[in-house]
Structures are given as C-alpha cells and as structure tokens.
Design an enzyme around this catalytic site. Structure first.
Site, PDB file in Angstrom:
ATOM      1  N   ASP A 295       2.251   1.097  -7.172  1.00 54.91           N
ATOM      2  CA  ASP A 295       1.128   1.726  -7.361  1.00 54.91           C
ATOM      3  C   ASP A 295      -0.081   1.278  -8.390  1.00 54.91           C
ATOM      4  OD1 ASP A 295      -0.747   4.020  -6.834  1.00 54.91           O
ATOM      5  OD2 ASP A 295      -0.057   5.081  -8.419  1.00 54.91           O
TER       6      ASP A 295
ATOM      7  N   ASN B 276      -0.254   9.101   2.718  1.00 51.25           N
ATOM      8  CA  ASN B 276      -1.399   7.976   2.323  1.00 51.25           C
ATOM      9  C   ASN B 276      -2.338   8.327   3.581  1.00 51.25           C
ATOM     10  OD1 ASN B 276       0.851   5.749   0.621  1.00 51.25           O
ATOM     11  ND2 ASN B 276      -0.846   7.151  -0.122  1.00 51.25           N
TER      12      ASN B 276
HETATM   13  C1  IPE Z   1       2.561   6.583  -3.905  1.00 51.35           C
HETATM   14  O1  IPE Z   1       1.441   6.033  -4.380  1.00 51.35           O
HETATM   15  C2  IPE Z   1       2.695   5.717  -2.827  1.00 51.35           C
HETATM   16  C3  IPE Z   1       2.980   4.219  -2.422  1.00 51.35           C
HETATM   17  C4  IPE Z   1       2.659   3.358  -3.470  1.00 51.35           C
HETATM   18  C5  IPE Z   1       3.140   3.724  -1.112  1.00 51.35           C
HETATM   19  P1  IPE Z   1       0.207   7.003  -4.421  1.00 51.35           P
HETATM   20  O2  IPE Z   1      -0.984   6.433  -4.908  1.00 51.35           O
HETATM   21  O3  IPE Z   1       0.198   7.193  -2.821  1.00 51.35           O
HETATM   22  O4  IPE Z   1       0.757   8.285  -4.918  1.00 51.35           O
HETATM   23  P2  IPE Z   1      -0.297   9.589  -5.888  1.00 51.35           P
HETATM   24  O5  IPE Z   1      -1.226   9.960  -4.784  1.00 51.35           O
HETATM   25  O6  IPE Z   1      -0.691   8.912  -6.927  1.00 51.35           O
HETATM   26  O7  IPE Z   1       0.844  10.550  -6.008  1.00 51.35           O
HETATM   27  C1  IPE Z   2      -0.591   1.680  -4.024  1.00 50.95           C
HETATM   28  O1  IPE Z   2      -1.753   1.275  -4.728  1.00 50.95           O
HETATM   29  C2  IPE Z   2      -0.628   1.204  -2.537  1.00 50.95           C
HETATM   30  C3  IPE Z   2      -0.653   2.274  -1.742  1.00 50.95           C
HETATM   31  C4  IPE Z   2      -0.426   3.553  -2.016  1.00 50.95           C
HETATM   32  C5  IPE Z   2      -0.729   2.020  -0.445  1.00 50.95           C
HETATM   33  P1  IPE Z   2      -2.944   2.678  -4.622  1.00 50.95           P
HETATM   34  O2  IPE Z   2      -4.197   2.365  -3.555  1.00 50.95           O
HETATM   35  O3  IPE Z   2      -2.370   4.051  -4.608  1.00 50.95           O
HETATM   36  O4  IPE Z   2      -3.762   2.129  -6.010  1.00 50.95           O
HETATM   37  P2  IPE Z   2      -4.303   3.291  -6.792  1.00 50.95           P
HETATM   38  O5  IPE Z   2      -3.273   4.360  -7.453  1.00 50.95           O
HETATM   39  O6  IPE Z   2      -5.482   4.078  -6.257  1.00 50.95           O
HETATM   40  O7  IPE Z   2      -4.892   2.613  -8.155  1.00 50.95           O
HETATM   41 MG    MG Z   3      -2.049   5.057  -6.193  1.00 49.75          MG
END
Ligand code: IPE
Ligand code: IPE
Ligand code: MG
Length: 243
Positions: free
Chosen positions: A15, A63
């Site tokens: 993340d 997502n």
């Molecule tokens: C968790 O990250 C899922 C992945 C890294 C694939 P998210 O960014 O989707 O999680 P939340 O929304 O902060 O809980």
């Molecule tokens: C994790 O990074 C990747 C996916 C969930 C696909 P994020 O895209 O959630 O990055 P932040 O949390 O918005 O910084």
């Molecule tokens: Mg994230």
C-alpha cells in the site's frame, strides 16, 4: 526454539503507491509503476532469505471503486508486468499462483495469468501467490458455496463440515497460513486480505510507502517477528515452544 525463528510464509499489503506519486506531484499511476519495482525487489530478497511462500496483495475486490482510468491502468500494468517477469521468475525457480475472481478480467489478463502459472508450475524454490481481485470475504463465501453444493449432491455430510475442511478448501495446496503479515503505507488494517488464514498471523505495520520498501524494511519486520512469542492460545513450555 524452532517455532519463531524465521517466517515460512510472508503476506504483504503493498500500500501507498498513490501517495508516493502524489507527494512528488505525479499522477498516481506513476506510484503503481514504482510499486512493481518494489514487488520485483521483494521477490528477490525473499528468495535470498529462504522464504517458502510470498503472498502479495495486488488488487482487492474493493479496488473497483476507484476511478475507471486508474483501474484500467492497473489491469494493463498487471498484464505487462506478469508477462515481462515470467522468464525471470522461471529462471529463479519461483512458482506463481494467482488467487481471486478472474471472471471480470480481460482475455489478455486471463492469458497472462494462465501462462505464468503454467510456465512456472514445476518451480520449487519459492511460491509467489498474487492476489488479484481477491477479497477474504469473497474467498470464504466461495468455500461456503462449494461446501453447500457438496452437501446438496450428497458427497459431503453436514457432520463433516469443520474448521479443517475450511482450511483445506481455503488455502492453496502445500502452503501454510501466513506467519507474518506486513502492511506498507502506514494504515493499520487488513483491508479484506486473507481473513480466514490470518487468525494467528503476526501483524507488522510500517509507515514506509510501498515504492520505498527495501530489504532493510523486510529485515526489520522479520526481526520483529523473530522476537515475538507465538502461543496460539496456549502457554509456552520451558523450551520456549508452545505446549
Ligand atoms: C489494500 O489497499 C489493497 C491492496 C494493496 C491491493 P487499499 O489502499 O485498497 O486499502 P484501503 O482502501 O486503504 O483500506
Ligand atoms: C496500493 O497503493 C495499490 C493498490 C491498491 C492497487 P494505493 O493505490 O492504495 O496507494 P495509496 O494508499 O492511495 O497511497
Ligand atoms: Mg491504499
């Protein structure tokens, strides 16, 4: 003390890609590209450290709620990354499995997944489990459905439904539950990753955004893990192992 030396199975929530890019005034997708570099880096480090299974959360069932341009970018990035890493993963002895609901994927992504699973199926140095369109709740519901079907068709008795059966149907063959869960990006939650499998997993959270995650962060997580006492609800004996 055998039980808490090194983790056999590490599960990582990658993340913080979007914030990494936003901090630099870039479009979020640039963070996702850098996130692939970090994933590649971690595969190498985990092989070096003798980890048996590395699970990476790449795309959750939630997502899809993101803007379609970002979702589309991620899907295309998955196709190109899976295809471009295939030869190197094979060469490094990494067996790749992809978990999650593939139904909504493009033909290109379905093919890329099928190809990499097929090409690497005999590899036995490390198992890489990529979670794509995966959710812990989705997986539990899938297992419940398959159990119900077996009861209805008479191949399973209601009395035979127990935790062990769920364990068997939930996990990938040959893999233990994650010993260590790592989440990069500063959030302290599971976000619907392995819900059933992580009942006794050790949790580790780090502020470092995923594109900045390096070997030292993994080493710190493993050191933290090694210093913990895993009791699984029991007590520790004189030898320090659960009794
Ligand atoms: C968790 O990250 C899922 C992945 C890294 C694939 P998210 O960014 O989707 O999680 P939340 O929304 O902060 O809980
Ligand atoms: C994790 O990074 C990747 C996916 C969930 C696909 P994020 O895209 O959630 O990055 P932040 O949390 O918005 O910084
Ligand atoms: Mg994230």
């Amino acid at each position: 003390m055998t039980i808490r030396d090194t983790p056999k199975h590490i599960a990582i929530v990658m993340d913080g890609n979007g914030r990494w890019a936003e901090k630099r005034g870039l479009n979020r997708v640039n963070g996702h590209k850098k996130g692939v570099d970090a994933a590649r880096r971690m595969v190498k480090v985990c092989i070096k450290k003798g980890i048996e299974t590395l699970s990476l959360f790449a795309f959750s069932t939630e997502n899809w709620r993101r803007p379609s341009s970002e979702v589309q970018f991620l899907m295309t990035l998955l196709v190109t990354s899976i295809n471009s890493e295939r030869a190197s993963l094979l060469e490094n002895g990494v067996r790749v499995s992809v978990i999650g609901d593939r139904e909504p994927f493009s033909l290109d992504l379905k093919k890329a997944i099928g190809n990499i699973e097929n090409t690497t199926r005999e590899c036995d140095r490390m198992h890489l489990v990529l979670a794509v369109n995966y959710g812990g709740k989705w997986e539990i519901a899938q297992v419940a459905k398959s159990i119900a079907e077996q009861v209805v068709d008479g191949s399973l008795l209601k009395e035979e439904i127990n935790e062990g059966l769920f364990d068997e149907l939930m996990k990938l063959p040959g893999d233990s539950s994650p010993d260590l869960f790592i989440r990069a990006g500063g959030e302290h939650r599971l976000s619907n990753y392995y819900l059933w499998q992580m009942a006794y997993t050790e949790l580790y959270f780090v502020d470092c955004l995923w594109p900045d995650f390096h070997e030292n962060h993994l080493t710190d997580a493993i050191t933290s893990y090694s210093n913990r006492q895993r009791r699984f609800g029991g007590l520790l004996g004189d030898d320090g192992d659960p009794c």
